[in-house]
Scaffold this motif. Structure first.
Motif, short mmCIF file in Angstrom:
data_model
loop_
_atom_site.label_atom_id
_atom_site.label_comp_id
_atom_site.label_asym_id
_atom_site.label_seq_id
_atom_site.Cartn_x
_atom_site.Cartn_y
_atom_site.Cartn_z
N LEU A 151 26.92 16.67 -32.10
CA LEU A 151 25.73 15.92 -31.67
C LEU A 151 25.65 15.84 -30.15
O LEU A 151 24.56 15.94 -29.57
N GLY A 152 26.79 15.65 -29.51
CA GLY A 152 26.78 15.63 -28.05
C GLY A 152 26.40 16.97 -27.46
O GLY A 152 25.68 17.05 -26.47
N LEU A 153 26.88 18.06 -28.09
CA LEU A 153 26.54 19.40 -27.61
C LEU A 153 25.04 19.66 -27.70
O LEU A 153 24.45 20.24 -26.79
N VAL A 154 24.42 19.21 -28.80
CA VAL A 154 22.97 19.41 -28.95
C VAL A 154 22.22 18.73 -27.81
O VAL A 154 21.26 19.28 -27.26
N GLY A 155 22.67 17.54 -27.44
CA GLY A 155 22.03 16.86 -26.31
C GLY A 155 22.19 17.62 -25.01
O GLY A 155 21.26 17.73 -24.21
N THR A 156 23.38 18.19 -24.80
CA THR A 156 23.63 18.96 -23.58
C THR A 156 22.75 20.20 -23.51
O THR A 156 22.25 20.57 -22.44
N LEU A 157 22.56 20.86 -24.67
CA LEU A 157 21.80 22.11 -24.70
C LEU A 157 20.30 21.91 -24.86
O LEU A 157 19.54 22.88 -24.85
N SER A 158 19.86 20.67 -25.01
CA SER A 158 18.44 20.43 -25.29
C SER A 158 17.49 21.06 -24.27
O SER A 158 16.39 21.48 -24.65
N PRO A 159 17.84 21.18 -22.96
CA PRO A 159 16.89 21.84 -22.04
C PRO A 159 16.59 23.27 -22.41
O PRO A 159 15.56 23.82 -21.99
N ALA A 160 17.47 23.93 -23.19
CA ALA A 160 17.26 25.34 -23.54
C ALA A 160 16.75 25.50 -24.97
O ALA A 160 16.63 26.63 -25.45
N LEU A 161 16.43 24.39 -25.65
CA LEU A 161 15.99 24.47 -27.04
C LEU A 161 14.47 24.34 -27.13
O LEU A 161 13.78 24.18 -26.12
N ASP A 162 13.95 24.38 -28.35
CA ASP A 162 12.50 24.33 -28.52
C ASP A 162 11.99 22.92 -28.27
O ASP A 162 12.76 21.97 -28.06
N SER A 163 10.68 22.76 -28.32
CA SER A 163 10.04 21.52 -27.89
C SER A 163 10.41 20.32 -28.74
O SER A 163 10.39 19.18 -28.27
N LYS A 164 10.78 20.53 -30.01
CA LYS A 164 11.13 19.39 -30.87
C LYS A 164 12.38 18.69 -30.35
O LYS A 164 12.45 17.46 -30.31
N PHE A 165 13.38 19.46 -29.94
CA PHE A 165 14.60 18.87 -29.40
C PHE A 165 14.33 18.22 -28.04
O PHE A 165 14.84 17.14 -27.74
N GLN A 166 13.54 18.87 -27.23
CA GLN A 166 13.22 18.31 -25.92
C GLN A 166 12.40 17.03 -26.04
O GLN A 166 12.58 16.09 -25.27
N GLU A 167 11.50 16.99 -27.02
CA GLU A 167 10.70 15.80 -27.22
C GLU A 167 11.57 14.63 -27.69
O GLU A 167 11.37 13.48 -27.26
N ALA A 168 12.54 14.91 -28.53
CA ALA A 168 13.46 13.86 -28.96
C ALA A 168 14.20 13.28 -27.77
O ALA A 168 14.39 12.07 -27.65
N ARG A 169 14.63 14.17 -26.87
CA ARG A 169 15.34 13.72 -25.68
C ARG A 169 14.43 12.90 -24.77
O ARG A 169 14.83 11.90 -24.19
N ARG A 170 13.20 13.34 -24.63
CA ARG A 170 12.26 12.64 -23.75
C ARG A 170 11.95 11.25 -24.29
O ARG A 170 11.89 10.26 -23.53
N LEU A 171 11.77 11.14 -25.60
CA LEU A 171 11.47 9.84 -26.20
C LEU A 171 12.64 8.87 -26.01
O LEU A 171 12.43 7.68 -25.73
N LEU A 172 13.87 9.37 -26.19
CA LEU A 172 15.03 8.51 -25.96
C LEU A 172 15.05 8.01 -24.52
O LEU A 172 15.26 6.81 -24.26
#
Length: 793
Positions: A387-408
């Motif tokens: 789960l921590g790795l997914v957060g680290t890589l979120s800048p290189a993932l699709d918009s759904k992961f980036q949107e989750a990060r932005r909302l947090l």
């Protein structure tokens, strides 16, 4: 013949009387001095007899005397009249020419858009210069964004450059980053492939457990993720500043210490929602995801409890040197040699290799927690790392992961009262990864970086980015040598660099001259100050490797682009880490730049006695070779003088100048403090004179030094220009340009900022300048023409 600056550089004219009158005057002057004209017209005309020639000699002498007197009066009248015509012609006819270059027209548009000329400059110069625009960002932030725009234009026009293979990779990476259609189409597939390489994920049911330390080693070395601690290679913040592996606490997504947050329960709920969203995006069962997400929060909360309180960090040692073998004994859950060797290859490590530990007690407690969870909940520990790795890589993932990060980030900002932050910002790679207050503050003090707040929070606090800016930042982080060379070639050519160095030399000379006039400084201190300025190194524009790029450094042979953007991203992460490590293994340079060439923060480094002005700062609207000199001296010149004064800030501290006239110095210090405290502040603006004093002194002195340098320039060089339609004289334009640098919405002031609010940064120095009041014709007693002033610098 007298000459003055005009539209073409010079106005040439004559104020001599008609030739006949001149010759007669010269003849009479010659006879009065007992001489005769040598030959020519004057001689022939004397031989022609006038009607008065037959008069007696005495009458001739009387007439000659009267004639001489009359001619003297006439000549004086002609000279006086010509002088009056000259004055009118110079100051009314020629005057300063208008700068009609495109850069000047752009600057004029900026000044007209930002200023509010309906406000009287003598009562509120901040509103006069900055009051017509809602400035949510500062002038420095606006310039930084424009520099990134320039990088964008470079990266989106590959056909404008002759590219070698390495440069072509940079353009290809940017293009793939901008290809959001391909990224969205790939979805979570590339990320699932990464997770499989790490042994899988218990939530998905497809899990092949790997050795814990092998998984941790892969996370650190291949993916740049540090779930339990952070390791980085940086120079020690104390002499001799040698590079060493430093081990510190990890970065936490959220503060999980209950006593420090009023909305603790709500923060936990938002974080749990975020982790659940990540799990479902990866295809996990919602019930299982929720269980593993709760465990991950529990792990982070316990790790957070192990951190030393900020007050203890400030009182404790900056770091503690231990060997890898000693660290293994104190924190045995981690295979330190294996993990560090994989992360910092090609360095050769051994059990006796020294490392710098910033919080040894944290590492001991962390090790005990990991050992406990490995014996009971190994699958949950794997989920925590994934789960921590997914957060680290979120800048290189699709918009759904980036949107989750932005909302947090947005929710945390609302709950904690802090601005949204970019969490796990992996792209900030050229600064020390020191998160605790004491080490970070000490590093800032050791480098004495100015021109921006040297804080972890300031570096990680960012608004949401448009896609182009995100891709520019990623490309710049991974292909820094290439983009640095292209930016310098585009924005800081030899003529611009030469003009910037000429400006700096004028500022430095004015600084030395001004120190000769300080009433509180003794002769011995003056000599030492002058020696220090003489020995100062200046770095202008960009490092040598950007000014003279080495093609061998830009091959990027270890970068493999594709087939997915995530894989390209990870290849670039590994390549960059290897380049950074190799650079530290080479002989340490005299000074390692702390800003990128397109950065806007100037700074002075105490250890190296170097002042740095990056190319990104010396751009419009602060500087351009085609600008009127008033603009360059008022804007960029005042910034240069500000930075130079920070070299001597210790003189202002008690006991910092024992041979000086301490009574006069103390009087000047008190005067400046009272001067700033007397100004009214807009509602919601914070001001603490004791915290901002050094910056206030540098602002006030920087303006005075830049003004002195500009005045000297006008005496030596003619042909000054100004901006059309602005109705400002060159002197007024100088002050207007200084204020433009400081323009910003006062409500955005950070309470911890070491600079005064923008209204004070403008009103404080300008009202302390008699020249400002004189050139803007400010009545005595108005805000900008006070009854008393201070001379500190």
């Amino acid at each position: 013949m007298p000459r003055v600056g005009g539209a073409a550089g010079w106005c040439v004219f004559s104020v001599l009387p008609p030739p006949h009158s001149v010759q007669e005057g010269e003849d009479e002057w010659g006879r009065a001095m007992g001489s005769e004209p040598a030959s020519g017209v004057g001689t022939r005309r004397r031989r022609e007899r006038s009607p008065e020639e037959g008069l007696p000699a005495v009458h001739s002498r009387q007439w000659a005397m009267a004639r001489r007197a009359l001619m003297t009066v006439l000549l004086f009248s002609l000279i006086l009249g010509g002088s009056l015509l000259l004055w009118g012609y110079v100051f009314k006819g020629c005057g300063p020419a208008h700068c009609e270059m495109p850069v000047c027209r752009d600057l004029l548009s900026l000044y007209l858009a930002s200023g509010n000329t309906s406000v009287a400059p003598c009562t509120d110069f901040f509103s006069f210069a900055c009051g017509n625009t809602n400035r949510t960002t500062s002038s420095f932030q606006a310039l930084a964004k424009e520099n990134k725009r320039r990088l964008q234009r470079i990266l989106e026009a590959p056909g404008s450059w002759r590219l070698d293979s390495g440069e072509e990779k940079a353009f290809q990476f940017y293009s793939s980053c901008m290809d959001t259609g391909a990224i969205e189409g790939a979805g979570a597939g590339p990320l699932r492939q990464v997770i499989e390489e790490l042994g899988g994920w218990p939530v998905s049911g497809d899990w092949t457990p790997l050795d814990f330390n092998r998984t941790l080693s892969l996370l650190m070395s291949q993916y740049g993720h540090f779930p339990f601690f952070r390791a980085y290679l940086r120079p020690l913040p104390t002499p001799p500043y040698t590079p060493v592996i430093q081990i510190d606490q990890p970065e936490f997504d959220v503060p999980l210490k209950q006593k420090q947050e009023m909305n603790y329960a709500q923060i936990l709920r938002e974080y749990l929602t975020y982790l659940n969203r990540l799990g479902t995006l990866l295809g996990g069962d919602p019930n299982k995801v929720g269980e593993h997400a709760s465990f991950s929060i529990s792990i982070n909360s316990q790790l957070y409890q192990f951190l030393r309180p900020p007050e203890q960090q400030a009182q404790g040692k900056l770091f503690q040197m231990v060997t890898i073998d000693q660290l293994q004994e104190m924190a045995p859950a981690i295979d330190w040699l294996s993990c560090l060797q994989a992360t910092f290859a090609p360095m050769s490590l051994s059990p006796s290799h020294p490392v710098a530990v910033h919080d040894l007690e944290y590492l001991k407690n962390m090790s005990q927690l990991v050992e406990k969870q490995l014996s009971k909940h190994r699958d949950f520990l794997q989920s925590h790392m994934i789960l921590g790795l997914v957060g680290t890589l979120s800048p290189a993932l699709d918009s759904k992961f980036q949107e989750a990060r932005r909302l947090l980030s947005q929710k945390l900002g609302e709950l904690t009262g802090r601005p949204p932050t970019v969490l796990h910002e992996e792209l900030i790679s050229d600064i020390p990864r020191v998160l605790s207050a004491a080490p970070w503050a000490s590093w800032c003090r050791s480098q004495h970086i100015r021109g921006g707040s040297c804080t972890k929070r300031a570096l990680l606090t960012k608004p949401a980015h448009p896609r182009w800016m995100t891709c520019v930042e990623k490309t710049a982080a991974f292909f820094k040598p290439t983009l640095a060379a292209l930016f310098v070639r585009e924005a800081f050519g030899p003529s611009t660099r030469s003009a910037a160095m000429e400006l700096f030399t004028a500022i430095k000379d004015a600084l030395i001259a001004r120190f000769q006039m300080l009433p509180w400084m003794d002769e011995e201190t003056r000599a030492k100050v002058q020696d220090k300025v003489t020995q100062l190194q200046v770095k202008m524009g960009a490092p040598e490797w950007a000014l003279k790029p080495d093609p061998a450094r830009q091959e990027y042979n270890d970068i493999q682009l594709g087939p997915s953007f995530l894989q390209s991203f990870l290849s670039c992460v590994r390549s960059r880490r290897a380049r950074v490590i190799r650079s530290f293994l080479q002989p340490f340079p005299n000074h390692r730049w702390q800003v990128l060439p397109w950065g806007v923060n100037a700074y002075y480094s105490i250890p190296d006695h170097v002042v740095v002005f990056p190319a990104g700062l010396l751009q419009p609207p602060f500087f351009h070779p085609g600008y009127p000199r008033a603009v360059n001296f008022g804007a960029a010149g005042s910034v240069m003088a500000h930075e130079l004064l920070h070299i001597f800030y210790q003189l202002l501290f008690p006991g910092g100048c024992p041979a000086c006239d301490t009574h006069a110095l103390q009087g000047a210090l008190v005067c400046l403090e009272r001067h700033y405290a007397a100004f009214p502040l807009p509602n919601g603006t914070f001001f603490n004179g004791s915290r901002t004093f050094l910056e206030d002194a540098a602002d006030t002195g920087g303006l005075a030094i830049a003004l002195q340098a500009y005045s000297k320039r006008l005496l030596w060089y003619r042909g000054e220009t100004t901006l059309p339609s602005l109705n400002l004289s060159p002197w007024q334009l100088f002050f207007r340009s200084y204020a433009q640098v400081m323009c910003r919405d006062p409500s955005t002031q950070d309470p911890q900022d070491t600079h005064s609010p923008p209204t004070l940064r403008i009103h404080g120095p300008l009202s302390n300048s008699p020249a400002f009041a004189r050139h803007f014709h400010c009545p005595h007693g108005t805000l900008m023409n006070p009854s008393s002033r201070c001379q500190l610098w």
